[in-house]
Design an enzyme around this catalytic site. Structure first.
Site, PDB file in Angstrom:
ATOM      1  N   GLY A  44       0.767  -1.245   0.000  1.00 52.49           N
ATOM      2  CA  GLY A  44       0.000   0.000   0.000  1.00 52.49           C
ATOM      3  C   GLY A  44       0.796   1.292   0.000  1.00 52.49           C
ATOM      4  O   GLY A  44       0.353   2.306  -0.528  1.00 52.49           O
ATOM      5  N   GLU A  96       4.099   4.168   6.010  1.00 50.57           N
ATOM      6  CA  GLU A  96       2.913   3.320   5.863  1.00 50.57           C
ATOM      7  C   GLU A  96       1.826   4.049   5.084  1.00 50.57           C
ATOM      8  O   GLU A  96       1.800   5.280   5.051  1.00 50.57           O
ATOM      9  CB  GLU A  96       2.343   2.984   7.256  1.00 50.57           C
ATOM     10  CG  GLU A  96       2.544   1.555   7.705  1.00 50.57           C
ATOM     11  CD  GLU A  96       1.698   0.533   6.960  1.00 50.57           C
ATOM     12  OE1 GLU A  96       1.285   0.770   5.811  1.00 50.57           O
ATOM     13  OE2 GLU A  96       1.458  -0.532   7.548  1.00 50.57           O
ATOM     14  N   ASP A  97       0.925   3.276   4.488  1.00 50.63           N
ATOM     15  CA  ASP A  97      -0.238   3.890   3.857  1.00 50.63           C
ATOM     16  C   ASP A  97      -1.243   4.347   4.902  1.00 50.63           C
ATOM     17  O   ASP A  97      -1.693   5.486   4.895  1.00 50.63           O
ATOM     18  CB  ASP A  97      -0.883   2.929   2.835  1.00 50.63           C
ATOM     19  CG  ASP A  97      -1.156   1.528   3.396  1.00 50.63           C
ATOM     20  OD1 ASP A  97      -0.853   1.265   4.568  1.00 50.63           O
ATOM     21  OD2 ASP A  97      -1.685   0.697   2.633  1.00 50.63           O
ATOM     22  N   ASP A 126      -4.254   1.552  11.183  1.00 46.24           N
ATOM     23  CA  ASP A 126      -5.614   1.138  11.507  1.00 46.24           C
ATOM     24  C   ASP A 126      -5.618   0.657  12.967  1.00 46.24           C
ATOM     25  O   ASP A 126      -5.631   1.470  13.874  1.00 46.24           O
ATOM     26  CB  ASP A 126      -5.994   0.050  10.493  1.00 46.24           C
ATOM     27  CG  ASP A 126      -7.438  -0.356  10.542  1.00 46.24           C
ATOM     28  OD1 ASP A 126      -8.283   0.514  10.764  1.00 46.24           O
ATOM     29  OD2 ASP A 126      -7.744  -1.544  10.328  1.00 46.24           O
TER      30      ASP A 126
HETATM   31  P1  IMP Z   1      -3.122  -2.453  11.177  1.00 39.84           P
HETATM   32  O1  IMP Z   1      -2.850  -1.040  11.563  1.00 39.84           O
HETATM   33  O2  IMP Z   1      -2.126  -3.442  11.668  1.00 39.84           O
HETATM   34  O3  IMP Z   1      -4.538  -2.854  11.512  1.00 39.84           O
HETATM   35  O4  IMP Z   1      -3.014  -2.665   9.619  1.00 39.84           O
HETATM   36  C1  IMP Z   1      -3.036  -1.638   8.745  1.00 39.84           C
HETATM   37  C2  IMP Z   1      -3.118  -2.240   7.355  1.00 39.84           C
HETATM   38  O5  IMP Z   1      -4.467  -2.652   7.058  1.00 39.84           O
HETATM   39  C3  IMP Z   1      -2.787  -1.171   6.346  1.00 39.84           C
HETATM   40  O6  IMP Z   1      -1.412  -1.157   6.060  1.00 39.84           O
HETATM   41  C4  IMP Z   1      -3.640  -1.571   5.171  1.00 39.84           C
HETATM   42  O7  IMP Z   1      -2.952  -2.517   4.382  1.00 39.84           O
HETATM   43  C5  IMP Z   1      -4.852  -2.230   5.788  1.00 39.84           C
HETATM   44  N1  IMP Z   1      -5.988  -1.285   5.902  1.00 39.84           N
HETATM   45  C6  IMP Z   1      -6.494  -0.754   7.031  1.00 39.84           C
HETATM   46  N2  IMP Z   1      -7.518   0.085   6.772  1.00 39.84           N
HETATM   47  C7  IMP Z   1      -7.651   0.102   5.431  1.00 39.84           C
HETATM   48  C8  IMP Z   1      -8.538   0.818   4.526  1.00 39.84           C
HETATM   49  O8  IMP Z   1      -9.426   1.607   4.904  1.00 39.84           O
HETATM   50  N3  IMP Z   1      -8.359   0.575   3.206  1.00 39.84           N
HETATM   51  C9  IMP Z   1      -7.409  -0.284   2.725  1.00 39.84           C
HETATM   52  N4  IMP Z   1      -6.554  -0.958   3.529  1.00 39.84           N
HETATM   53  C10 IMP Z   1      -6.679  -0.764   4.868  1.00 39.84           C
HETATM   54 MG    MG Z   2      -0.392  -2.040   4.571  1.00 41.25          MG
END
Ligand code: IMP
Ligand code: MG
Length: 184
Positions: free
Chosen positions: A52, A106-107, A110
């Site tokens: 991403g 990071e993109d 979350d």
């Molecule tokens: P986390 O913070 O470990 O839950 O993971 C984050 C990852 O989940 C990001 O790097 C994205 O790949 C994916 N992700 C979380 N929210 C979104 C969204 O709204 N759209 C697309 N990918 C998302």
């Molecule tokens: Mg990601």
């Protein structure tokens, strides 16, 4: 549309609603880059999180003024038996980060699980510092104490695509950020 064997799967989602237009994203990249430029003058190692972050990394590094080494890592996090979870490395960086200043790009942040584990791993390898830069931030979804050091946009808890972000591998190419809605 994606083909798996003989099966054809249509992504039944609507992506018409724009949350953030491409001009606003360009301004955000300028602002984030100027904050990073103010904080570092010596070399940094940018670790982009695949897939991403590839669009954001590409835009961001071209605005940075210090010497920059760009590398990429692909990881996935699993919630295991303990709450910290486990990190699986699918592609590692090629750069030795010992005694170097690392900026994870990071993109989106979350739950924060991925970054919590990734940051700890890069610190473990002896980096002098590890900071986090994200294009988008969904604080409502956080289950860890991870906070980005550099944050582009704080957004509500909606599933977004574009600017590198995908839904089932699709829509990364949008120059803006759009909200995914299920078609009925
Ligand atoms: P986390 O913070 O470990 O839950 O993971 C984050 C990852 O989940 C990001 O790097 C994205 O790949 C994916 N992700 C979380 N929210 C979104 C969204 O709204 N759209 C697309 N990918 C998302
Ligand atoms: Mg990601």
């Amino acid at each position: 549309m994606t083909e798996r064997g003989n099966e054809v799967t249509v992504l039944r989602v609507n992506t018409d609603e724009i949350m953030i237009d491409s001009d606003s994203i360009s301004k955000m990249v300028d602002e984030v880059a100027s904050r990073i430029n103010a904080d570092y003058s010596n070399e940094i190692v940018v670790v982009g999180v695949l897939t991403g972050a590839y669009v954001f990394v590409s835009d961001l590094v071209r605005k940075l003024k210090m010497p920059v080494i760009v590398d990429f890592m692909q990881v996935s996090s699993y919630v295991g038996e303990n709450s910290t979870g486990k990190l699986t490395i699918r592609k590692d960086i090629n750069t030795d980060i010992k005694d170097r200043d690392v900026l994870i790009v990071e993109d989106i942040v979350d739950t924060g699980r991925t970054l919590k584990l990734l940051k700890a791993m890069l610190e473990e390898r002896g980096a002098r510092s590890v900071k986090i830069c994200t294009a988008f931030n969904k604080p409502d979804r956080r289950v860890t104490d991870i906070e980005p050091d550099y944050n582009g946009f704080t957004i509500p808890d909606r599933f977004i695509v574009g600017y590198g972000l995908d839904y089932d591998g699709a829509f990364r190419q949008f120059p803006d950020v759009r909200i995914v809605k299920q078609e009925r």
